[in-house]
Design a protein around this motif. Structure first.
Motif, mmCIF file in Angstrom:
data_model
loop_
_atom_site.group_PDB
_atom_site.id
_atom_site.type_symbol
_atom_site.label_atom_id
_atom_site.label_comp_id
_atom_site.label_asym_id
_atom_site.label_seq_id
_atom_site.Cartn_x
_atom_site.Cartn_y
_atom_site.Cartn_z
ATOM 1 N N GLY A 1 0.818 -1.196 0.000
ATOM 2 C CA GLY A 1 0.000 0.000 0.000
ATOM 3 C C GLY A 1 0.852 1.246 0.000
ATOM 4 N N ASP A 2 0.221 2.367 -0.229
ATOM 5 C CA ASP A 2 0.945 3.619 -0.370
ATOM 6 C C ASP A 2 1.022 4.375 0.946
ATOM 7 N N VAL A 3 2.205 4.678 1.337
ATOM 8 C CA VAL A 3 2.431 5.606 2.442
ATOM 9 C C VAL A 3 3.162 6.791 1.830
ATOM 10 N N SER A 4 2.506 7.923 1.768
ATOM 11 C CA SER A 4 3.155 9.077 1.154
ATOM 12 C C SER A 4 4.218 9.647 2.081
ATOM 13 N N VAL A 5 5.303 10.121 1.492
ATOM 14 C CA VAL A 5 6.342 10.770 2.305
ATOM 15 C C VAL A 5 5.751 11.911 3.137
ATOM 16 N N THR A 6 4.692 12.528 2.643
ATOM 17 C CA THR A 6 4.125 13.679 3.362
ATOM 18 C C THR A 6 3.478 13.273 4.686
ATOM 19 N N SER A 7 3.186 11.958 4.829
ATOM 20 C CA SER A 7 2.569 11.506 6.084
ATOM 21 C C SER A 7 3.607 11.088 7.120
ATOM 22 N N LEU A 8 4.875 11.074 6.724
ATOM 23 C CA LEU A 8 5.935 10.623 7.638
ATOM 24 C C LEU A 8 6.467 11.835 8.388
ATOM 25 N N THR A 9 5.733 12.219 9.432
ATOM 26 C CA THR A 9 5.992 13.477 10.141
ATOM 27 C C THR A 9 6.222 13.215 11.629
ATOM 28 N N ALA A 10 6.660 14.250 12.322
ATOM 29 C CA ALA A 10 6.646 14.223 13.788
ATOM 30 C C ALA A 10 5.187 14.279 14.235
ATOM 31 N N ASP A 11 4.936 13.906 15.486
ATOM 32 C CA ASP A 11 3.585 13.918 16.034
ATOM 33 C C ASP A 11 2.944 15.294 15.840
ATOM 34 N N PRO A 12 1.910 15.370 14.992
ATOM 35 C CA PRO A 12 1.336 16.691 14.683
ATOM 36 C C PRO A 12 0.645 17.337 15.883
ATOM 37 N N ASP A 13 0.306 16.523 16.884
ATOM 38 C CA ASP A 13 -0.395 17.076 18.055
ATOM 39 C C ASP A 13 0.563 17.554 19.150
ATOM 40 N N ARG A 14 1.825 17.224 18.983
ATOM 41 C CA ARG A 14 2.779 17.624 20.022
ATOM 42 C C ARG A 14 3.209 19.080 19.800
ATOM 43 N N PRO A 15 3.084 19.909 20.824
ATOM 44 C CA PRO A 15 3.527 21.296 20.638
ATOM 45 C C PRO A 15 5.046 21.372 20.505
ATOM 46 N N ALA A 16 5.499 22.407 19.841
ATOM 47 C CA ALA A 16 6.938 22.581 19.646
ATOM 48 C C ALA A 16 7.594 23.054 20.940
ATOM 49 N N ASP A 17 8.819 22.579 21.171
ATOM 50 C CA ASP A 17 9.621 23.086 22.289
ATOM 51 C C ASP A 17 10.453 24.292 21.852
ATOM 52 N N VAL A 18 10.849 24.275 20.604
ATOM 53 C CA VAL A 18 11.665 25.365 20.058
ATOM 54 C C VAL A 18 11.022 25.805 18.747
ATOM 55 N N GLU A 19 10.685 27.077 18.664
ATOM 56 C CA GLU A 19 10.112 27.608 17.420
ATOM 57 C C GLU A 19 11.059 28.646 16.847
ATOM 58 N N VAL A 20 11.321 28.514 15.554
ATOM 59 C CA VAL A 20 12.285 29.395 14.900
ATOM 60 C C VAL A 20 11.701 29.847 13.567
ATOM 61 N N GLU A 21 11.977 31.085 13.207
ATOM 62 C CA GLU A 21 11.638 31.561 11.859
ATOM 63 C C GLU A 21 12.939 31.807 11.117
ATOM 64 N N LEU A 22 13.067 31.218 9.950
ATOM 65 C CA LEU A 22 14.247 31.443 9.125
ATOM 66 C C LEU A 22 13.791 31.966 7.767
ATOM 67 N N THR A 23 14.378 33.078 7.356
ATOM 68 C CA THR A 23 13.992 33.698 6.095
ATOM 69 C C THR A 23 15.195 33.764 5.157
ATOM 70 N N ALA A 24 15.024 33.164 3.986
ATOM 71 C CA ALA A 24 16.109 33.159 2.999
ATOM 72 C C ALA A 24 15.936 34.310 2.017
ATOM 73 N N ARG A 25 17.048 34.927 1.690
ATOM 74 C CA ARG A 25 17.037 35.976 0.678
ATOM 75 C C ARG A 25 18.198 35.771 -0.288
ATOM 76 N N GLN A 26 17.969 36.174 -1.515
ATOM 77 C CA GLN A 26 19.028 36.192 -2.518
ATOM 78 C C GLN A 26 19.568 37.615 -2.499
ATOM 79 N N GLU A 27 20.775 37.793 -2.022
ATOM 80 C CA GLU A 27 21.293 39.158 -1.848
ATOM 81 C C GLU A 27 22.800 39.127 -1.660
ATOM 82 N N THR A 28 23.367 40.309 -1.501
ATOM 83 C CA THR A 28 24.801 40.427 -1.269
ATOM 84 C C THR A 28 25.117 40.004 0.158
#
Ligand SMILES: [Cu+2]
Length: 509
Positions: free
Chosen positions: A79-106
């Motif tokens: 049967g099919d198990v999509s890679v998109t379903s292979l995740t960490a527990d979606p109900d578990r809250p994060a202990d560490v939250e980070v925002e990372l923003t990529a830019r193309q620049e000097t």
């Protein structure tokens, strides 16, 4: 339930694959690839299945036929198990939250000249992420202006497959203006890094990367007084340490121990050596058992690899730890002048360094045995002529697909007949070195995710297939990956809805 568009797209891929195969497998290497799924790549192998069959007689399946729907019928897909379903527990809250923003620049390169490239949160390297073992890390990645799209791959962390960040396998590249959320539990302490896995040759080379350190819950005996990161990267020919064209000076009291986490984010091997004795306390995030002092030797770190090195500050002056040939970490009196010393020619052999301890699994009767023989020949890839790498005699994308089932013990023999060194990197797993040239490992278990295999060398490595998904197994000298040194590990029953070269513009290498 796949969307209508998805069904049509899969059908189109199937036709393209079938057409290519109709003309024979060699047609792969002389036609334009167009859009394809990694599931359609190469000739499937099942690794022989039984203990004691050595490395001969691997079952060769014409595994590509019909694989647009998952895998060859030869394999039990269950049967099919999509890679998109292979995740960490979606109900578990994060202990560490980070925002990372990529830019193309000097990129501002302190101590050097600015170069065009990519930044994360305004700098390159991006911010060092730090968390504790067991934390659930949630990173919201925003692509502000990287026109080719971008992703983040967590190099060396055995993340759930959905968070692996490989464009065209585990996600679509995040377009400029888009975002993607990565969630994973940092199960293992150690030194890691993150980088884009979209057009990675270009984006990693030009700075879309940063350090990631996971602290242990209980510090080991080897805990140091000071803990610093030394990330090596070359920006437009400028050798930097933590983004600066300068040595790092660490003000450390005499007799104190400094843990230096060396991260080699470059395209070639980096050497580390010192005028003072030093110890290698971890490779690729895994502790070395009973490390001993090294004198007059250099440590070689593969491209993509890491090594944690412990250095003691001397009673007078500063110890110099040379990292990567052009830069140093100076440890001790910050005012001391420290002469450079020549690189020793003798290399530490991690095959016999430290003391043995149990592996935690038995590789002597593996469920699968695979060969990964690297050579080179002239040919065409995607209509482009060149002297390309081959794997088991086959050229990309007709390279082997290494099939495994969850729980398998896998042994792989990596042989380099190509004349150049290759830092081989398996995603999602840590591998342990069993032997080199038939000489069994006799030191601390040598766990790695990035292993330099030099010309003429052969290694036998082992791992447990304990992280379902579709995982890239490639050379981390990224131009080599572009030239075909990429294969995949595919778990039975796992499928991906993503494609390479499709409308999302995915180009993982
Ligand atoms: Cu290579």
């Amino acid at each position: 339930m796949p969307s209508r568009r998805e069904v049509l797209r899969r059908a189109a891929v199937g036709v393209a694959v079938a057409t290519a195969l109709g003309a024979g497998a060699l047609a792969w290497s002389s036609t334009l690839l167009g859009e394809y799924s990694v599931m359609s790549m190469g000739s499937g192998q099942d690794g022989g299945g039984q203990a004691g069959d050595g490395h001969s007689g691997h079952a060769q399946h014409s595994g590509a036929v019909g694989v647009a729907h998952g895998a060859s019928g030869t394999f039990a897909t269950g049967g099919d198990v999509s890679v998109t379903s292979l995740t960490a527990d979606p109900d578990r809250p994060a202990d560490v939250e980070v925002e990372l923003t990529a830019r193309q620049e000097t990129i501002d390169v302190p101590g050097g000249r600015a170069v065009e490239g990519y930044t994360v949160n305004g700098s390159s390297p991006g911010p060092e992420l730090r968390a504790q073992q067991g934390d659930l890390i949630e990173v919201t990645f925003r692509n502000e202006s990287v026109t080719a799209g971008a992703t983040l791959h967590w190099h060396g962390i055995d993340v759930p497959n959905a968070a692996d960040g490989v464009a065209g396998i585990t996600q679509d590249a995040v377009p400029a203006g888009g975002h993607h959320v990565y969630r994973f539990v940092a199960e293992d302490a150690g030194t890691y890094w993150y980088h884009s896995h979209q057009v990675s040759r270009e984006q990693v080379l030009r700075g879309l990367l940063g350090a990631l350190v996971i602290d242990p819950v209980a510090p080991a005996d080897a805990a140091a007084d000071l803990d610093i990161t030394a990330l090596l990267h070359v920006y437009g020919g400028q050798h930097t340490l933590n983004g600066r064209v300068a040595d790092e000076r660490i003000d450390a009291p005499p007799g104190s121990t400094v843990r230096v986490r060396v991260i080699n984010s470059d395209q070639g091997t980096a050497a580390v050596w010192s005028d003072s004795p030093f110890r290698v306390i971890a490779t690729d995030g895994r502790d070395i058992n009973e490390p001993t002092d090294l004198r007059g030797q250099r440590l070689l770190i593969p491209a993509g690899g890491r090594a944690d090195v412990a250095v003691q500050a001397p009673q007078h002056g500063s110890a110099a730890l040379h990292v990567g040939g052009a830069r140093r970490v100076l440890i001790g009196d910050p005012e001391a002048s420290v002469p450079s010393i020549a690189q020793p020619s003798k290399s530490v052999d991690l095959l016999s360094y430290g003391a043995p301890e149990p592996l935690g699994f038995d590789p002597s009767s593996p469920d699968r045995s695979y060969d990964y023989v690297i050579a080179r020949r002239f040919g065409l890839i995607d209509g482009r002529p060149g002297n390309f790498w081959t794997i088991n005699g086959r050229m990309f994308p007709d390279v082997p697909m290494f099939h495994v089932a969850e729980g398998d013990v896998v042994v792989m023999r990596i042989v380099n007949e190509s004349g150049e060194v290759h830092p081989m990197h398996l995603h999602g797993h840590h591998i342990v070195v069993l032997s080199r040239e038939g000489t069994a490992a006799s030191g601390s278990p040598w766990w790695v995710d990035s292993l330099d295999v030099r010309p003429g060398e052969s290694y036998e490595i082992a791992f447990i297939a304990d992280n379902p998904g579709i995982w890239s197994d490639h050379c981390h000298t990224l131009p080599h990956a572009v030239d075909g040194l990429v294969a995949h590990l595919m778990y039975d029953g796992v499928t991906t809805p993503f494609t390479i070269h499709g409308s999302a513009g995915n180009q993982p290498e």
